[in-house]
Design an enzyme around this catalytic site. Structure first.
Site, PDB file in Angstrom:
ATOM      1  N   ASP A 204      20.889  19.314  20.521  1.00  0.00           N
ATOM      2  CA  ASP A 204      20.728  20.367  21.521  1.00  0.00           C
ATOM      3  C   ASP A 204      21.030  21.705  20.860  1.00  0.00           C
ATOM      4  O   ASP A 204      21.282  21.751  19.658  1.00  0.00           O
ATOM      5  CB  ASP A 204      21.673  20.131  22.719  1.00  0.00           C
ATOM      6  N   ASP A 206      23.579  25.115  21.525  1.00  0.00           N
ATOM      7  CA  ASP A 206      24.718  25.550  22.329  1.00  0.00           C
ATOM      8  C   ASP A 206      24.954  27.047  22.143  1.00  0.00           C
ATOM      9  O   ASP A 206      24.958  27.539  21.014  1.00  0.00           O
ATOM     10  CB  ASP A 206      25.984  24.802  21.879  1.00  0.00           C
ATOM     11  N   ASP A 320      22.794  24.088  26.051  1.00  0.00           N
ATOM     12  CA  ASP A 320      24.057  24.277  26.763  1.00  0.00           C
ATOM     13  C   ASP A 320      24.451  25.741  26.703  1.00  0.00           C
ATOM     14  O   ASP A 320      24.471  26.344  25.634  1.00  0.00           O
ATOM     15  CB  ASP A 320      25.189  23.455  26.109  1.00  0.00           C
TER      16      ASP A 320
HETATM   17  P1  ATP Z   1      24.603  18.224  17.947  1.00  0.00           P
HETATM   18  O1  ATP Z   1      23.950  18.850  16.791  1.00  0.00           O
HETATM   19  O2  ATP Z   1      24.356  16.779  18.045  1.00  0.00           O
HETATM   20  O3  ATP Z   1      24.346  18.941  19.232  1.00  0.00           O
HETATM   21  P2  ATP Z   1      27.208  19.327  18.244  1.00  0.00           P
HETATM   22  O4  ATP Z   1      28.390  19.335  17.353  1.00  0.00           O
HETATM   23  O5  ATP Z   1      26.599  20.644  18.570  1.00  0.00           O
HETATM   24  O6  ATP Z   1      26.169  18.338  17.617  1.00  0.00           O
HETATM   25  P3  ATP Z   1      27.609  18.987  21.093  1.00  0.00           P
HETATM   26  O7  ATP Z   1      27.663  17.717  21.876  1.00  0.00           O
HETATM   27  O8  ATP Z   1      26.500  19.903  21.407  1.00  0.00           O
HETATM   28  O9  ATP Z   1      27.642  18.558  19.560  1.00  0.00           O
HETATM   29  O10 ATP Z   1      28.985  19.691  21.310  1.00  0.00           O
HETATM   30  C1  ATP Z   1      29.337  20.910  20.690  1.00  0.00           C
HETATM   31  C2  ATP Z   1      30.776  21.225  20.941  1.00  0.00           C
HETATM   32  O11 ATP Z   1      31.006  21.461  22.314  1.00  0.00           O
HETATM   33  C3  ATP Z   1      31.717  20.104  20.540  1.00  0.00           C
HETATM   34  O12 ATP Z   1      32.752  20.661  19.797  1.00  0.00           O
HETATM   35  C4  ATP Z   1      32.277  19.556  21.814  1.00  0.00           C
HETATM   36  O13 ATP Z   1      33.630  19.223  21.681  1.00  0.00           O
HETATM   37  C5  ATP Z   1      32.081  20.696  22.778  1.00  0.00           C
HETATM   38  N1  ATP Z   1      31.707  20.142  24.084  1.00  0.00           N
HETATM   39  C6  ATP Z   1      30.605  19.442  24.361  1.00  0.00           C
HETATM   40  N2  ATP Z   1      30.566  19.100  25.654  1.00  0.00           N
HETATM   41  C7  ATP Z   1      31.684  19.605  26.203  1.00  0.00           C
HETATM   42  C8  ATP Z   1      32.241  19.594  27.505  1.00  0.00           C
HETATM   43  N3  ATP Z   1      31.630  18.985  28.514  1.00  0.00           N
HETATM   44  N4  ATP Z   1      33.398  20.237  27.697  1.00  0.00           N
HETATM   45  C9  ATP Z   1      34.027  20.861  26.691  1.00  0.00           C
HETATM   46  N5  ATP Z   1      33.559  20.900  25.433  1.00  0.00           N
HETATM   47  C10 ATP Z   1      32.417  20.285  25.191  1.00  0.00           C
HETATM   48 MN    MN Z   2      25.104  20.798  20.036  1.00  0.00          MN
HETATM   49 MN    MN Z   3      25.997  20.599  23.498  1.00  0.00          MN
END
Ligand code: ATP
Ligand code: MN
Ligand code: MN
Length: 396
Positions: A204, A206, A320
């Protein structure tokens, strides 16, 4: 030299937040195996086992060279009996029998396919499996009631299971930036999550949004979402008010204004024009790029035979959005940059080693009974008595 017994043992500190973990991983065969077992444990709602495998994998990611023999692992933290058995199996036989049998198991395959639907977690998938639903065809045929997120997840299943490239992330970033500035001049947006850590692909994109004047960010999310919706950029969105105040009591419970922390889980419609608008070329096949890890899954792709596959001029991408007041920005930035294990280890370090409570909102010192302020990630690491680790080295 050359003799196994003389190979120097590795040494790494026990908490992932004390280590520098870049994307350069010299032990991908071992870490992929342990990550798969971690994932399987998480999908089976065995979180304790999941964390144990994640920690073991993270230790191996931090090693400067490939592991050549078991003797090199002596004294390393976080390597339990089970993880060591898996590593030994791979070093001696080229593969782990447990990993191979997990990959082949019907239950694992079904859990992967079903939780691959946005909005479907381990619990829902488990319930469906017990009802005899193992793939998307069976899901469609037996038709359990799907919530709005799951309907959208199913509709965009293929797109959402394709890795998102950095150039897609940048294209979406330009749109979000434009939206943010039009609804609240002076507000600014930061790319967080895996892309901030330098990953070339992600599941995703963020973003964290704030305004330099405390309080001006209030009400921003609904305006931002309306703007994006009116321009046709959102295929799905769910905005959640921060539930921090309602969460159970803890020492890091914030004193005030924490209820302003909002987030939006969305599915973004990325069109060809937006993609073209960016300066960066597509880089899907660069070193380190992920391929969708379907592990030989028997995906039922009939769902999409009605659509002209690959010919639609847009793709769906999970996005997100998080809005934070400026007073919490550093904590939100640190908390949402990840990796998930790095975050978990930071909180464990804070609690176990420093008697502090760290969240994405605040840092509370239990000994002094007070909140510790910070306006940068560097200050938070300093409060925690840790050397600063830049985002690109938080890939634990
Ligand atoms: P990817 O490349 O797979 O998206 P990512 O490290 O960006 O990997 P994410 O699941 O998007 O993974 O999460 C990014 C960050 O946001 C992580 O550090 C996670 O702890 C935090 N995070 C994700 N969801 C939540 C949530 N519901 N509440 C608080 N923090 C969150
Ligand atoms: Mn992510
Ligand atoms: Mn995310």
């Amino acid at each position: 030299q050359g003799n196994e017994a003389e190979v120097a043992a590795f040494s790494v500190p026990s908490y992932a937040c004390q280590r520098r973990t870049t994307l350069e991983n010299h032990n991908t065969v071992l870490t992929d195996a342990l990550s798969l077992l971690a994932e399987n444990a998480e999908l089976s709602e065995e979180d304790g086992r999941g964390v144990a495998f994640r920690r073991a994998a993270a230790v191996l990611k931090a090693l400067p060279k490939p592991v050549a023999s078991m003797t090199q692992l002596r004294g390393l933290p976080c390597l339990g009996e089970h993880s060591l058995r898996v590593i030994k199996d791979i070093l001696e036989n080229g593969a782990s029998s447990e990993v191979e049998s997990t990959k082949q198991s019907e239950r694992y395959k079904a859990l992967k396919v079903l939780t691959g639907i946005f909005g479907v977690g381990a619990r829902t998938a488990d319930r469906w499996i017990r009802d005899g639903i193992h793939n998307l065809r069976q899901l469609q045929d037996s038709g359990p009631t799907l919530n709005r997120a799951q309907q959208a997840g199913l509709e965009h299943y293929d797109d959402l299971n394709q890795p998102v490239s950095k150039s897609d992330a940048d294209a979406i970033g330009e749109v979000v930036e434009k939206a943010v500035v039009s609804v609240l001049p002076g507000a600014h947006m930061t790319l967080i999550g895996g892309f901030r850590r330098g990953k070339l692909t992600g599941h995703d994109v963020d973003f964290l949004i704030t305004h330099p004047e405390e309080g001006r960010e209030v009400g921003l999310m609904p305006k931002l979402v309306s703007w994006l919706e009116s321009q046709g950029f959102l295929l799905y969105q769910k905005t959640t008010r921060n539930s921090y105040l309602e969460s159970k009591d803890g020492p890091a419970r914030p004193a005030s204004n924490m209820d302003r922390f909002e987030r939006c889980f969305s599915i973004f419609k990325l069109t060809k024009e937006e993609k073209r608008g960016t300066k960066h070329p597509e880089t899907l096949t660069e070193n380190g790029a992920q391929t969708p890890d379907n592990g030989g899954l028997d995906l039922d792709l009939d769902l999409d035979q009605t659509k002209p596959a690959g010919h639609k001029p847009w793709r769906a991408v999970r996005v997100d959005l998080v809005v934070s007041p400026i007073s919490q920005f550093a904590f939100a930035l640190l908390g949402w940059t990840g990796s998930k294990l790095f975050e978990r280890e930071l909180r464990r370090w804070a609690g176990h080693e420093k008697s502090m409570s760290l969240s994405s909102h605040a840092l509370y010192d239990n000994r002094q009974s007070k909140y510790l302020r910070a306006t940068s990630e560097e200050e938070i690491f300093a409060h925690l008595g840790l050397e600063f680790v830049p985002p690109s080295e938080r890939n634990a």
